[in-house]
Design an enzyme around this catalytic site. Structure first.
Site, mmCIF file in Angstrom:
data_model
loop_
_atom_site.group_PDB
_atom_site.id
_atom_site.type_symbol
_atom_site.label_atom_id
_atom_site.label_comp_id
_atom_site.label_asym_id
_atom_site.label_seq_id
_atom_site.Cartn_x
_atom_site.Cartn_y
_atom_site.Cartn_z
ATOM 1 N N GLY A 106 -19.454 5.582 2.617
ATOM 2 C CA GLY A 106 -20.489 5.248 3.594
ATOM 3 C C GLY A 106 -20.553 3.751 3.828
ATOM 4 O O GLY A 106 -21.054 3.293 4.840
ATOM 5 N N GLU A 130 -12.190 -0.911 -8.372
ATOM 6 C CA GLU A 130 -12.368 0.254 -9.239
ATOM 7 C C GLU A 130 -11.321 0.345 -10.350
ATOM 8 O O GLU A 130 -11.512 1.048 -11.340
ATOM 9 C CB GLU A 130 -12.364 1.537 -8.392
ATOM 10 C CG GLU A 130 -12.921 2.738 -9.137
ATOM 11 C CD GLU A 130 -13.027 4.000 -8.285
ATOM 12 O OE1 GLU A 130 -12.918 3.906 -7.048
ATOM 13 O OE2 GLU A 130 -13.212 5.078 -8.870
ATOM 14 N N ASP A 184 -2.638 4.267 -10.860
ATOM 15 C CA ASP A 184 -1.346 3.567 -10.995
ATOM 16 C C ASP A 184 -1.486 2.179 -11.604
ATOM 17 O O ASP A 184 -0.687 1.782 -12.455
ATOM 18 C CB ASP A 184 -0.664 3.406 -9.630
ATOM 19 C CG ASP A 184 -0.376 4.734 -8.957
ATOM 20 O OD1 ASP A 184 -0.893 5.757 -9.424
ATOM 21 O OD2 ASP A 184 0.371 4.732 -7.962
ATOM 22 N N ASN A 208 -10.200 4.520 -0.863
ATOM 23 C CA ASN A 208 -11.562 5.061 -0.901
ATOM 24 C C ASN A 208 -12.515 4.215 -0.071
ATOM 25 O O ASN A 208 -13.534 4.703 0.399
ATOM 26 C CB ASN A 208 -12.081 5.090 -2.340
ATOM 27 C CG ASN A 208 -11.517 6.261 -3.120
ATOM 28 O OD1 ASN A 208 -10.917 7.168 -2.550
ATOM 29 N ND2 ASN A 208 -11.721 6.243 -4.415
ATOM 30 N N SER A 209 -12.175 2.934 0.059
ATOM 31 C CA SER A 209 -13.085 2.034 0.774
ATOM 32 C C SER A 209 -13.254 2.441 2.238
ATOM 33 O O SER A 209 -14.269 2.145 2.856
ATOM 34 C CB SER A 209 -12.568 0.597 0.700
ATOM 35 O OG SER A 209 -12.434 0.216 -0.658
ATOM 36 N N GLU A 257 0.862 -1.195 0.000
ATOM 37 C CA GLU A 257 0.000 0.000 0.000
ATOM 38 C C GLU A 257 0.888 1.231 0.000
ATOM 39 O O GLU A 257 1.772 1.366 0.829
ATOM 40 C CB GLU A 257 -0.896 -0.028 1.243
ATOM 41 C CG GLU A 257 -1.588 1.279 1.584
ATOM 42 C CD GLU A 257 -2.483 1.802 0.458
ATOM 43 O OE1 GLU A 257 -3.353 1.058 -0.023
ATOM 44 O OE2 GLU A 257 -2.278 2.966 0.035
ATOM 45 N N ARG A 275 -26.794 9.945 -10.029
ATOM 46 C CA ARG A 275 -25.777 10.910 -9.603
ATOM 47 C C ARG A 275 -25.381 11.876 -10.721
ATOM 48 O O ARG A 275 -25.182 13.060 -10.475
ATOM 49 C CB ARG A 275 -24.524 10.160 -9.155
ATOM 50 C CG ARG A 275 -24.793 9.351 -7.931
ATOM 51 C CD ARG A 275 -23.672 8.427 -7.606
ATOM 52 N NE ARG A 275 -23.927 7.836 -6.295
ATOM 53 C CZ ARG A 275 -23.101 7.027 -5.677
ATOM 54 N NH1 ARG A 275 -21.958 6.696 -6.235
ATOM 55 N NH2 ARG A 275 -23.412 6.551 -4.499
ATOM 56 N N ALA A 297 -20.360 -0.248 -5.492
ATOM 57 C CA ALA A 297 -18.899 -0.367 -5.422
ATOM 58 C C ALA A 297 -18.492 -1.403 -4.382
ATOM 59 O O ALA A 297 -17.603 -2.227 -4.613
ATOM 60 C CB ALA A 297 -18.259 0.975 -5.101
HETATM 61 P P1 ADP Z 1 -11.158 -0.475 -4.276
HETATM 62 O O1 ADP Z 1 -12.425 0.198 -3.840
HETATM 63 O O2 ADP Z 1 -11.167 -0.867 -5.703
HETATM 64 O O3 ADP Z 1 -10.731 -1.544 -3.350
HETATM 65 P P2 ADP Z 1 -9.672 1.663 -2.972
HETATM 66 O O4 ADP Z 1 -9.665 3.043 -3.484
HETATM 67 O O5 ADP Z 1 -10.507 1.390 -1.778
HETATM 68 O O6 ADP Z 1 -10.049 0.691 -4.188
HETATM 69 O O7 ADP Z 1 -8.206 1.204 -2.607
HETATM 70 C C1 ADP Z 1 -7.118 1.311 -3.480
HETATM 71 C C2 ADP Z 1 -5.838 1.377 -2.664
HETATM 72 O O8 ADP Z 1 -4.713 1.181 -3.518
HETATM 73 C C3 ADP Z 1 -5.632 2.709 -1.960
HETATM 74 O O9 ADP Z 1 -5.406 2.496 -0.598
HETATM 75 C C4 ADP Z 1 -4.400 3.287 -2.679
HETATM 76 O O10 ADP Z 1 -3.620 4.131 -1.848
HETATM 77 C C5 ADP Z 1 -3.664 2.043 -3.106
HETATM 78 N N1 ADP Z 1 -2.728 2.245 -4.216
HETATM 79 C C6 ADP Z 1 -2.924 2.957 -5.347
HETATM 80 N N2 ADP Z 1 -1.867 2.933 -6.144
HETATM 81 C C7 ADP Z 1 -0.908 2.181 -5.516
HETATM 82 C C8 ADP Z 1 0.442 1.790 -5.819
HETATM 83 N N3 ADP Z 1 1.050 2.182 -6.937
HETATM 84 N N4 ADP Z 1 1.096 1.021 -4.925
HETATM 85 C C9 ADP Z 1 0.508 0.640 -3.770
HETATM 86 N N5 ADP Z 1 -0.749 0.970 -3.433
HETATM 87 C C10 ADP Z 1 -1.460 1.737 -4.280
#
Ligand code: ADP
Length: 455
Positions: A47, A422, A224, A42-43, A34, A283, A437
């Site tokens: 809500g 996502e 990313d 976002n999770s 992470e 939305r 989602a």
């Molecule tokens: P989803 O709802 O699809 O699970 P989230 O937005 O909840 O997606 O979570 C995506 C996570 O991936 C975030 O915590 C974000 O910081 C992390 N993330 C994004 N890009 C990278 C990366 N290059 N390396 C490591 N973690 C990443």
């Protein structure tokens, strides 16, 4: 440094956790990396409501629902651009996914309340405790801990590593400015979320969504995973479909959870004191309608008749205090007082409220056919906050098959590479419905974990 794992999961949102825990239970040695200092993406800040047709709360409340109706609503909500096969999996796997969250992950859902988001025919969204994603992310963390799944934070995946045959065999990452190699003997799962917080990337597809828009997204949501996979010739789809969330804070762009009172009958008015859209519309429709109003803002109004069911002021007390301090939300004994606070046309607003009360009593909204039924606005205290849309969800992303394998431009799966959540782009078509989602990330995260572990 090099580290050896069976499955490397990139991203610690709902998709990443669902995938990692499932892969671990299937016997794989798993790591989550992470990039942010904290998990959840976002999770964590959603809500957290989750659509599940035929769920146990519906049964108890006597609400009829079924998989086919949910599929129909979801496809229609995305203007029939969503992939029917993916939507069917979403629908069919939603109940087992929710039961897994409830029974195994120990997520607490309210047993006597459901949400009905815009575009859904019935109330079908389970509500986690305290109406926030923190409930399930905290339970996911506890489970990951129990299963001894390492979570490497502040570790950014930079590139996918492939062998000569083109198979993905690991991730090149960066931690404290140093390169770290994560070898994955079975597979890499991209769960990096969308690209709502990446202004350059989103304006490449939708020029209108520039810096004037805030975003509801966590800072790390910058596309990313999509970019890394594209370097391996992965296919993308629907990249131009970017959803704005209509009701967000005017200063930070953060989604307003306190304004979820809208799902219980709170109305939207403009500076001139008039309603201008059905409050439970999609939305995109509400967002566009707000942008067409004075100052590109809307005012959300409700009173005690709604709050007693919605409880949003009650459960989001901190949000209230912050907004109140900044002058973006007030509580008052009369609606006139609220109109004064925000400089809204008072006479027009009172006339509008009188009409709403009349429609509520008659059980028919003659202005916009409110699908949930309007509620009266007679009992104090009354609440009002100012809101505007901001960039919320990117529907587009990587093309995956029903096994969550990432598809290359030759139409074949890229061996060893999976994606869920996502970061993927087929399920929601032009517009993701509220509450879909969480279902999406849990259902497909679990599939990705299982598939990668069993490779
Ligand atoms: P989803 O709802 O699809 O699970 P989230 O937005 O909840 O997606 O979570 C995506 C996570 O991936 C975030 O915590 C974000 O910081 C992390 N993330 C994004 N890009 C990278 C990366 N290059 N390396 C490591 N973690 C990443």
């Amino acid at each position: 440094a090099e580290q050896e794992f069976d499955v490397v999961v990139v991203g610690s949102g709902g998709a990443g956790f669902s995938a990692a825990i499932t892969a671990k239970n299937a016997g794989a040695k798993v790591v989550i990396i992470e990039k942010m200092p904290t998990v959840g993406g976002n999770s964590l800040i959603t809500g957290g409501q989750m659509n599940v047709p035929g769920n146990w709360v519906q049964k108890q409340m006597g609400i009829e629902d079924n998989i086919e109706l949910y599929i129909k609503d979801t496809l229609k909500g995305g203007d029939f651009k969503g992939d029917p096969e993916m939507v069917r999996i979403l629908a069919e796997q939603s109940l087992p996914a929710a039961e897994w969250l409830r029974d195994y992950i120990k997520v607490e859902f309210y047993q006597d309340q459901l949400f009905q988001f815009g575009g859904h025919s019935v109330k079908r969204a389970l509500i986690p405790k305290n109406h926030t994603g923190a409930e399930w992310i905290s339970k996911f963390m506890a489970k990951a801990d129990e299963l001894q799944i390492p979570i490497h934070t502040r570790t950014t995946a930079k590139a996918l590593i492939k062998d000569q045959s083109g198979r993905v065999i690991g991730v090149e990452a960066e931690h404290n400015g140093k390169k770290v190699i994560y070898n994955a003997s079975k597979g890499v799962i991209l769960a990096t979320g969308g690209f709502g917080a990446n202004v350059a990337m989103r304006t490449k597809f939708v020029p209108e969504l520039d810096n004037r828009y805030g975003t509801t997204n966590a800072r790390g949501i910058t596309g990313d995973g999509i970019k890394m996979a594209e370097k391996l010739k992965a296919k993308t789809a629907n990249m131009g479909y970017i959803q704005t969330y209509p009701i967000c804070h005017v200063d930070t762009g953060v989604i307003s959870l306190i304004a979820d009172s809208r799902f219980f009958g709170a109305i939207l008015v403009n500076k001139e004191g008039n309603r201008f859209v059905e409050e439970l519309e999609r939305r995109d429709v509400i967002s566009r309608a707000i942008l067409a109003q004075t100052n590109q803002q809307a005012y959300v109004l409700w009173g005690q008749e709604i709050e007693q069911y919605a409880h949003t002021v009650d459960v989001h007390q901190e949000e209230f205090e912050e907004l109140n301090r900044k002058g973006f939300m007030y509580k008052a004994d009369s609606i006139e007082e609220l109109a004064d606070k925000f400089g809204i046309d008072k006479q027009a607003l009172m006339a509008q409220v009188a009409r709403v009360n009349q429609f509520a009593k008659a059980g028919k909204d003659q202005q916009f056919s409110h699908r949930g039924g309007l509620k009266t606005l007679l009992k104090p205290p009354f609440y009002m906050l100012v809101a505007k849309p901001s960039v919320h969800h990117t529907m587009g992303g990587l093309v995956t098959d029903t096994h969550t394998r990432v598809i290359g431009d030759n139409g074949q799966p890229i061996p060893g590479l999976f994606a869920a959540g996502e970061v993927t782009g087929l399920t929601h078509g032009t517009n993701r419905l509220g509450g879909n989602a969480i279902t999406d990330v849990t259902v497909f995260g679990r599939i990705a974990g299982r598939e990668a572990a069993n490779l």
